[in-house]
Design a protein around this motif. Sequence first.
Motif, PDB file in Angstrom:
ATOM      1  N   ARG A 145      35.491   4.910  -0.224  1.00  0.00           N
ATOM      2  CA  ARG A 145      36.030   5.252  -1.376  1.00  0.00           C
ATOM      3  C   ARG A 145      35.488   4.353  -2.622  1.00  0.00           C
ATOM      4  O   ARG A 145      35.096   4.801  -3.553  1.00  0.00           O
ATOM      5  N   PHE A 146      35.523   3.116  -2.279  1.00  0.00           N
ATOM      6  CA  PHE A 146      35.284   1.899  -3.147  1.00  0.00           C
ATOM      7  C   PHE A 146      33.780   2.077  -3.523  1.00  0.00           C
ATOM      8  O   PHE A 146      33.519   2.016  -4.896  1.00  0.00           O
ATOM      9  N   VAL A 184      31.735   4.869  -3.307  1.00  0.00           N
ATOM     10  CA  VAL A 184      31.604   6.085  -3.878  1.00  0.00           C
ATOM     11  C   VAL A 184      31.894   6.160  -5.246  1.00  0.00           C
ATOM     12  O   VAL A 184      31.296   6.278  -6.290  1.00  0.00           O
ATOM     13  N   ARG A 185      33.120   5.395  -5.691  1.00  0.00           N
ATOM     14  CA  ARG A 185      33.402   5.174  -7.156  1.00  0.00           C
ATOM     15  C   ARG A 185      32.525   4.300  -7.645  1.00  0.00           C
ATOM     16  O   ARG A 185      32.293   4.461  -9.080  1.00  0.00           O
ATOM     17  N   ARG A 186      31.655   3.479  -7.083  1.00  0.00           N
ATOM     18  CA  ARG A 186      30.854   2.702  -7.962  1.00  0.00           C
ATOM     19  C   ARG A 186      29.318   3.264  -7.978  1.00  0.00           C
ATOM     20  O   ARG A 186      28.420   2.642  -8.016  1.00  0.00           O
TER      21      ARG A 186
END
Length: 151
Positions: A46-47, A49-51
Amino acid sequence: MTNRTAVSAPEEDSAGKPRKSKKGSSRQKNMHNKDLGRKGEEAAARFLVRRGYDIIERNWTCIAGEADIIALDEDTLVFVEVKTRSSAANGLPGEAITKEKRTRYEKIACLYLEHSEVSDAPVRFDVISITLIGPDRAFVRHHIDAFGVGW
């Protein structure tokens, strides 16, 4: 006639409390570590993908071992090792990356590239360290190009 089965009483510690079975506690600890690792890998994905990373593979396995996450960061193919700890009491997660683990990850990358359609892309090795600091909070550190000079 009554059937009776002899059952040994649990061993007691010096305070007279029943001692837990080492076999059971070891099994529970192993399950806790696997669950913690899965949750850490999910949080790391998730980390990323958010970046803006595109996740290509999760838990890609070959004869050399397993890559936790394989992603694209623009045109760079990134092999990500995720290390999760329930606390910093036994050291930070990133400290668990040894020279042997770096060498193994490089072999995994070579085998992945042999069987992948990806060609002519720069390759990078990142580490995401996650340390729990509360029930729903964690300290996340993304070591970009972790296997580069100085690691």
